[in-house]
Design a protein around this motif. Structure first.
Motif, PDB file in Angstrom:
ATOM      1  N   LYS A  50     -33.448 103.282 100.956  1.00 13.56           N
ATOM      2  CA  LYS A  50     -32.263 103.190 101.970  1.00 13.56           C
ATOM      3  C   LYS A  50     -32.054 101.746 102.326  1.00 13.56           C
ATOM      4  O   LYS A  50     -30.849 101.321 102.532  1.00 13.56           O
ATOM      5  CB  LYS A  50     -32.513 103.806 103.412  1.00 13.56           C
ATOM      6  N   LYS A  51     -32.866 100.708 102.571  1.00 12.43           N
ATOM      7  CA  LYS A  51     -32.798  99.428 102.651  1.00 12.43           C
ATOM      8  C   LYS A  51     -32.033  98.746 101.543  1.00 12.43           C
ATOM      9  O   LYS A  51     -31.367  97.716 101.799  1.00 12.43           O
ATOM     10  CB  LYS A  51     -34.133  98.684 102.899  1.00 12.43           C
ATOM     11  N   LEU A  52     -32.213  99.245 100.425  1.00 10.34           N
ATOM     12  CA  LEU A  52     -31.543  98.651  99.357  1.00 10.34           C
ATOM     13  C   LEU A  52     -30.185  99.256  99.087  1.00 10.34           C
ATOM     14  O   LEU A  52     -29.274  99.129  98.100  1.00 10.34           O
ATOM     15  CB  LEU A  52     -32.225  99.026  97.789  1.00 10.34           C
ATOM     16  N   ASN A  53     -29.626 100.086 100.351  1.00 10.86           N
ATOM     17  CA  ASN A  53     -28.375 100.568 100.076  1.00 10.86           C
ATOM     18  C   ASN A  53     -27.738 101.656  99.140  1.00 10.86           C
ATOM     19  O   ASN A  53     -26.859 101.504  98.713  1.00 10.86           O
ATOM     20  CB  ASN A  53     -27.304  99.387 100.090  1.00 10.86           C
ATOM     21  N   ILE A  54     -28.754 102.454  98.909  1.00 10.70           N
ATOM     22  CA  ILE A  54     -28.684 103.620  98.209  1.00 10.70           C
ATOM     23  C   ILE A  54     -27.592 104.403  98.716  1.00 10.70           C
ATOM     24  O   ILE A  54     -27.361 104.486 100.016  1.00 10.70           O
ATOM     25  CB  ILE A  54     -29.766 104.584  97.905  1.00 10.70           C
ATOM     26  N   PRO A  55     -26.392 104.644  98.159  1.00 14.75           N
ATOM     27  CA  PRO A  55     -25.172 105.356  98.733  1.00 14.75           C
ATOM     28  C   PRO A  55     -25.563 106.357  99.843  1.00 14.75           C
ATOM     29  O   PRO A  55     -26.414 107.160  99.300  1.00 14.75           O
ATOM     30  CB  PRO A  55     -24.361 105.565  97.526  1.00 14.75           C
TER      31      PRO A  55
END
Length: 473
Positions: free
Chosen positions: A97-102
């Motif tokens: 989530k922190k890595l901006n998974i869509p």
């Protein structure tokens, strides 16, 4: 990639052993410290230590959950693995989530983290090793045949400590195949008919083994930065030499573009500086404790990610000018549990050569074939002296099963070079498609900014669509 006595039953095969009783659902609750406060639920399940004896001793597996908040969009669970082997995975759903998974991925799945058997909050193993006894999971650089002999004595002592540790009774049963069986017990405990999967680095091998053992229970399997169909075996270890040769030009170009580092004004000059520094430190280590072995190892480690290239250049400059290095190379020693759990899996998964002469010969070959790092990659490891033999043959990766695997692979990856990914793609046959990405470093999806690769991986997880053929980004 982060390296780390039993009688073998006759006629053991890679078929799934006898199935124990159904795994009860976990009691979700607060997470332990490393995953606390991240919006996750955590729980545990019990699994057999030895799946050939399903009514025997059990061990604990810790799992986490980042639940979908869109029930109408949820299509199942996405199991994950952070690599290693030996990597903790409870916090990984929050990391994604922190890595901006869509968001559409998070809506589609309950994302499941897991500490594999032997790792930390799952029944842990130990070798009782201090950082000085085995400071890295990567073999040491061998300058000559005598260095291989010296290293053999050291790693034999490491293997002996693992074999006499407090958790030695668990030792033969930490394997990728058994971890895959644990994953299937997680599936069962979660009440799912099938699972989806996202694994990075060594996690590509774990996912490959799961979908080979349980093809009918596998849905969408995304494998990022592949080890190859044999996992971390002796042939894979030697690939580090090729990986450094592939990746090093990216650093050489970066350093040459920054004359303030003083490492050379052309990539060729930076490459020459590598060999100059290595030879100098072989003769006279720095006051910080950097000898030629450590210098080569730190260079390998900092080639993993582009964000580490400035640190690597600063380290080189400090060593070249006699100044203190920016940070101590000992600051990131892995824990005993990480090294122990990694060694258990790697050494148990395959039958490593035990003759020291084999490693002397391989080091001599790879020193010339891959002069930057080959003489490290081919060197001997504790697996040559491991105190147990594999309890079953390696799981064979084949084309049997649904066409549901997508491999994503950087072309210049120092840790999992594309040669391994291509072999895995070939082993899977029509089950898999592969997306190669023209970029350097370890890990592709979410960890780099290539929109082409990121979009293809997301489309696969959300909609199940893959390129009709292998695709180059």
């Amino acid at each position: 990639m982060k390296l780390l006595p039993v009688l073998v039953a006759a006629l053991v095969t890679t078929a799934t052993p006898a199935v124990a009783s159904a795994a009860p659902a976990p009691n979700w609750g607060p997470c332990p410290e490393e995953a606390a406060g991240l919006g996750l639920d955590c729980g545990t399940i019990q699994v057999p230590l030895d799946y050939r004896d399903p009514g025997g001793r059990t061990i604990e597996i810790a799992i986490s959950r980042l639940a979908s908040t869109e029930p109408q969009k949820r299509r199942g669970v996405l199991l994950t693995n952070t690599g290693g082997p030996g990597g903790e995975g409870l916090a990984f759903p929050a990391t994604l989530k922190k890595l901006n998974i869509p968001q559409e991925v998070l809506d589609s799945y309950d994302v499941i983290g897991m500490n594999p058997r032997g790792v930390h909050n799952s029944t842990p193993v130990t070798c009782g090793l201090s950082p000085a006894e085995h400071p890295s999971n990567i073999p040491r650089y061998a300058g000559n045949s005598a260095d291989v002999t010296t290293e053999a004595r050291r790693v034999a002592a490491v293997a002996a400590k693992c074999g006499s540790s407090a958790t030695a009774p668990l030792l033969p049963y930490l394997t990728t195949a058994n971890t895959a069986r644990d994953m299937d017990r997680v599936r069962e405990a979660l009440g799912e008919r099938k699972v989806n999967y996202f694994g990075i680095s060594y996690g590509t091998y774990l996912g490959s083994v799961y979908t080979s053992l349980f093809p009918e229970r596998s849905d969408r399997f995304l494998l990022d930065s592949a080890t190859g169909p044999g996992g971390w075996d002796a042939s894979f270890s030697r690939l580090f030499g090729q990986g450094v040769e592939d990746r090093f030009p990216d650093f050489a170009k970066f350093a040459a573009s920054k004359p303030e580092y003083g490492l050379g004004r052309t990539p060729a000059q930076v490459t020459a500086k590598y060999f100059e520094l290595a030879a100098r430190l072989d003769r006279t280590p720095s006051p910080d404790g950097y000898n030629g072995q450590v210098f080569r190892h730190v260079t390998f480690a900092d080639l993993y990610y582009d964000k580490q290239l400035p640190h690597l250049a600063e380290t080189w400059r400090a060593l070249d000018t006699g100044k203190p290095v920016p940070t101590s190379f000992g600051a990131d020693y892995p824990s005993d549990n990480y090294i122990a759990s990694q060694l258990h899996v790697i050494c148990n998964d395959s039958d490593w050569p035990e003759d020291v002469e084999t490693y002397r010969r391989n080091v001599a070959i790879d020193r010339f074939r891959h002069p930057l790092f080959g003489a490290a990659a081919a060197n001997i490891t504790p697996c040559a002296f491991w105190p147990s033999e594999p309890i079953e043959p390696p799981v064979k990766i084949t084309g049997r099963g649904p066409s549901n695997v997508l491999i994503v692979q950087n072309l210049r990856d120092p840790a999992t070079p594309p040669a391994g990914a291509r072999k895995l793609r070939q082993a899977f046959g029509d089950r898999a498609r592969m997306v190669t990405v023209d970029q350097g470093g370890h890990l592709a999806y979410l960890y780099k900014d290539n929109q082409c690769a990121n979009d293809l991986a997301t489309e696969f997880l959300v909609g199940g669509t893959r390129p009709r053929d292998d695709f180059a980004c």
